[in-house]
Design an enzyme around this catalytic site. Structure first.
Site, short mmCIF file in Angstrom:
data_model
loop_
_atom_site.label_atom_id
_atom_site.label_comp_id
_atom_site.label_asym_id
_atom_site.label_seq_id
_atom_site.Cartn_x
_atom_site.Cartn_y
_atom_site.Cartn_z
CG ASP A 71 -1.82 1.18 1.32
OD1 ASP A 71 -2.69 1.31 0.45
OD2 ASP A 71 -1.66 1.99 2.26
CD GLU B 249 -2.54 2.52 -3.32
OE1 GLU B 249 -3.58 3.19 -3.45
OE2 GLU B 249 -1.90 2.46 -2.26
#
EC number: 2.4.1.18
Length: 758
Positions: A437, A490
């Site tokens: 993330d 990401e």
């Protein structure tokens, strides 16, 4: 005034309790010293040497003399005859009886009879930042102690092979004193003070006879300020149910894995050229019980796996399952980097779920958050009373978007911690990949910071050099240790070579989310169709960079929260047009180059934003229109998996060619997808509600073509305009530089997929 030799113990300031407590020679005699601040009296039982399978006999006992009112007891003298071991065995009898109350006597083994003997190589690698399995060194480990030596794999009886208990180790280099506290010592930091292991910054204590399930924390006294703080274990394998925050001792797993066939196939899988369609799931809100309570990991295996299989996805991606205190953080503010959240069950329950996925043919990807952590007082923030896992300089320390702390990737022990967390989820839970993330927030020192609020690197640049090194070490470790496992970034910027190998100068990720494609596509789809011709480049621009990385095309949870509206609600027009637009969007995503990801609920057109505190509105599937969307998603996935042209060359320019990308006036685009063996599919998308009759496209070969999917089918809720005749379509005559052409009827707001019939 001279301080007594045990004053540090009494003041709970000792870094060397073994220097004062326990049994030792004292000239020609022996000295036993015990600190039991809650005891009224203490006695010692002397135990004969172990004989296999036979409890040791008590060969004598003595009372200890209280030498300090705060709870120091001593015995000095000769051992009973027959005790000649270098470290004689003994047990303590602790009487906590008080006046007017029945005696409360317990028999324990003395923790200070078991000096620390940590593995030197593991300590060295941890301090060097190269211990990828530091979870085997630190934390709370159930096991057997043999004369001061661990044997964590031995579960035989105490008296045959040693003393059972728990070894605690924690990294707190700026502490003056660290203690293990829990209900077993009334949460009193004086009782179980830990031994410092010197320059390593690690503290250790073995506490006999503690069992799995025991709650505990660490009480830490900072060396500089003297402040005393209480923390949960950074390496804990389990936590109490929120909002409680204590760590819990966990025994070794008893789960028997049955996914060996899956792991073997995974290791040999050519994932660059394989189908990959990911269903993104928030375990707490996919489905709930009637009373609103969560489904557990095992219950999810009964409901989620058949559902995902029926829809044809190849993988499930779980939003973070690592322990976190706040439901509304969705798991992205983790406090337990080695602990599956107790919301849904135990670690073995999660193992059961992943094992069941593998045996059903589904891969499992776990979201993982190594970029930042919350500032909760009980967790990592200022762990030993000073910045430890985070930076000290506020220009590096804070993540302003989320009010969290940034990991100090330049600190060796922090890298060991994070690398070990990744290793833990891949090894202990057989996860098939990690989706990392917020990578961009880690790569840029000035991410979301204004001028003067960030600190340049040593070259004066904005790149976080330590984070770059960490990513390269992480990906090298994953690809070396776990063949076939994937890492996904990401990453929302144009940082180069995110998904290129480390030895070529890349970060080493397997894949990268294509945020540019996602933003351009959703921006275009939200336009009224009458205006789309002015924004045609939103659909075509992505091909200019589509093969610079190994891209995933995501329609993720981030796009259906915080006022962004649900996918269905983003679409313009009346109800019919919104559903048609969503069907078109899903087909566009599934037929463009790149691997695929869809957040739960998008497959059947949830009309409202995602609500993390309630289940998906499954009742909508009683409506044929929503059921039709779900049926389309199933057929798209099955087409994606079964047709090599739709997945074999996702990351190569040879897998895609435009038929016509210039028809902006009619808002129509068409392209070909190619397989390695030369087979192809043609895709045509009409982004207006106007049917296009007699629309001609060029195709690479003459002969019969047939329509294999049409999002306007009545089966999906459409108007059933298309090209599904019995004889198919005849490609004749060259067109637009291609050897043959097809004349089509293009349905409104729809995509059609065609393939040669032979």
């Amino acid at each position: 005034m001279t301080r007594p030799p045990f004053s540090a113990l009494l003041e709970a300031r000792s870094h060397d309790p073994f220097g004062t407590l326990g049994l030792r020679r004292d000239g020609n005699a022996w000295l036993l010293r015990v600190f039991q601040p809650h005891a009224q009296a203490v006695a010692v039982e002397w135990l004969a040497a172990d004989r296999p399978g036979v409890p040791p006999d008590c060969v004598g006992s003595d009372s200890l003399r209280r030498v300090d009112a705060a709870g120091i007891f001593e015995w000095r003298g000769r051992l009973p005859d027959g005790l000649t071991a270098a470290r004689p065995q003994y047990a303590l009898l602790i009487d906590e009886g008080k006046s007017g109350r029945a005696a409360q006597c317990q028999r324990i083994r003395d923790p200070y009879a078991f000096p620390p003997q940590p593995p030197a190589d593991d300590l060295y690698l941890f301090n060097e930042g190269r211990n990828c399995q530091s979870h085997r060194l630190l934390g709370a480990a159930c096991g057997i102690r043999h004369d001061g030596v661990d044997d964590l794999d031995d579960t035989a009886s105490e008296w045959a092979h040693g003393v059972p208990g728990v070894t605690f180790r924690v990294w707190a280099p700026n502490a003056e004193r660290v203690s293990v506290i829990g209900p077993f010592n009334r949460w009193d930091g004086r009782v179980h003070q830990m031994q410092s292991l010197g320059a390593s910054g690690i503290w250790e204590l073995f506490i006999p006879h503690l069992a799995a399930g025991t709650l505990y924390k660490y009480e830490i006294r900072n060396r500089g300020s003297g402040a005393v703080i209480v923390k949960s274990d950074p390496y804990a394998r389990q936590f109490e149910h929120r909002p409680a925050t204590a760590s819990r001792v966990v025994d070794e797993s008893t789960h028997v894995w049955r996914d060996g066939g899956w792991l073997g196939r995974r290791a040999m899988r050519d994932w660059l050229h394989a189908p990959l369609s990911i269903y993104e799931v928030h375990a707490g809100s996919w489905m709930r019980h009637v009373d609103g309570s969560f489904y557990g990991y095992r219950e999810l295996s009964e409901r989620l796996i058949p559902y995902v299989l029926e829809l044809g996805f190849t993988h499930i991606e779980f939003m973070p399952l690592m322990e976190h205190p706040l439901d509304e953080s969705w798991g992205y503010q983790s406090t337990g980097y080695f602990a599956p959240t107790s919301r849904f069950g135990t670690a073995d329950d999660l193992r059961f779920l992943i094992d069941a996925c593998h045996r059903a043919g589904l891969g499992v990807i776990l979201d993982w958050v190594p970029g930042h952590f919350p500032n909760d007082e009980f967790a990592l923030a200022h762990f030993d009373g000073s910045p430890l896992y985070e930076h000290e300089d506020p220009r590096l320390k804070y993540q302003p978007d989320w009010g969290t702390h940034v990991f100090n990737f330049g600190r060796n022990e922090v890298r060991s911690f994070l690398l070990s967390s990744a290793h833990y989820w891949l090894s202990e839970f057989h996860a098939d990949g990690l989706r990392v993330d917020a990578v961009a927030s880690m790569l840029y020192l000035d991410y979301s910071r204004k001028a003067g609020e960030w600190l340049p690197n040593r070259h004066g640049g904005r790149e976080n050099l330590e984070a770059i090194q960490f990513f390269q070490e992480l990906n090298t470790m994953v690809h070396r240790e776990f063949p076939g496992a994937l890492t996904m970034a990401e990453e929302s910027t144009a940082w180069p070579m995110v998904s290129r190998p480390v030895h070529l100068g890349g970060l080493g990720f397997s894949m990268k989310w294509n945020m540019g494609w996602m933003n351009d596509t959703l921006d275009y789809m939200q336009k009224d169709p009458v205006h789309r011709r002015f924004h045609h480049q939103r659909l075509t621009f992505g091909q200019l960079y589509a093969y610079s990385e190994n891209f995933i095309l995501p329609l993720s949870h981030d796009e259906v929260v915080h006022g962004k509206r649900a996918l269905l609600a983003k679409m313009p027009g009346d109800d019919w047009q919104r559903r048609a637009n969503l069907r078109l969007l899903l087909a566009y995503q599934m037929t463009m180059p790149g691997k695929k990801l869809l957040f739960m609920g998008g497959e059947f057109g949830v009309p409202h934003e995602w609500r993390c505190n309630e289940e998906l509105p499954w009742r909508l599937l009683d409506d044929p229109c929503h059921a039709g969307l779900q049926a389309l998603m199933r057929d798209l996935n099955r087409l994606h998996v079964s047709c090599p042209a739709l997945h074999e060359l996702d990351f190569e320019a040879g897998g895609f060619s435009w038929i016509d990308c210039h028809d902006s006036e009619q808002s129509v685009i068409s392209w070909l997808r190619h397989a390695r063996d030369g087979r192809c599919l043609a895709v045509v998308c009409n982004f207006t509600p106007v049917p296009r009759h007699g629309y001609r496209i060029g195709v690479p070969q003459a002969g019969v073509w047939r329509e294999v999917l049409n999002t306007d089918s009545t089966y999906y809720g459409g108007s059933n305009l298309g090209n599904g005749g019995v004889g198919g379509l005849q490609a004749v005559g060259s067109w637009m530089g291609r050897p043959a052409s097809l004349v089509l009827d293009l349905p409104p707001l729809a995509a059609v997929v065609l393939e040669p019939a032979d």
